[in-house]
Design a protein around this motif. Structure first.
Motif: not given
Length: 92
Positions: A16-23, A30-44
């Motif tokens: 949630w924090i990374l999604w809002h940071f990416g926004s 609905n388009v972000s130049a930086f979207y770190p939330a998927p990286a957290l998902s993959i790493a997790f």
């Protein structure tokens, strides 16, 4: 079981924090130049295993709160949450 719930809760909060940071880097709706939330998902998923894939779906559904209420999601939004859970979960 307690570890699963604790990790799940921490993942959902982190997503949630990374999604809002990416926004903050939105270039269009609905388009972000930086979207770190998927990286957290993959790493997790890579670290803790595929049993957390449903938690990725829950985190994706709750990520837009309070701007987007998950109970008002249409079929497109639910399919995007499912896509995130499957694609990012299997990539981990």
């Amino acid at each position: 079981m307690g570890c699963y719930i604790k990790r799940s809760f921490l993942f959902i909060i982190g997503f949630w924090i990374l999604w809002h940071f990416g926004s903050l880097f939105s270039v269009a709706p609905n388009v972000s130049a930086f979207y770190p939330a998927p990286a957290l998902s993959i790493a997790f998923i890579a670290i803790f295993g595929i049993k957390y894939i449903p938690i990725v779906f829950v985190a994706a559904a709750l990520a837009g709160f309070p701007n987007y209420l998950f109970w008002e999601n249409g079929l497109l939004e639910w399919s995007q949450c499912l896509r995130q859970a499957v694609i990012y979960g299997l990539a981990g």
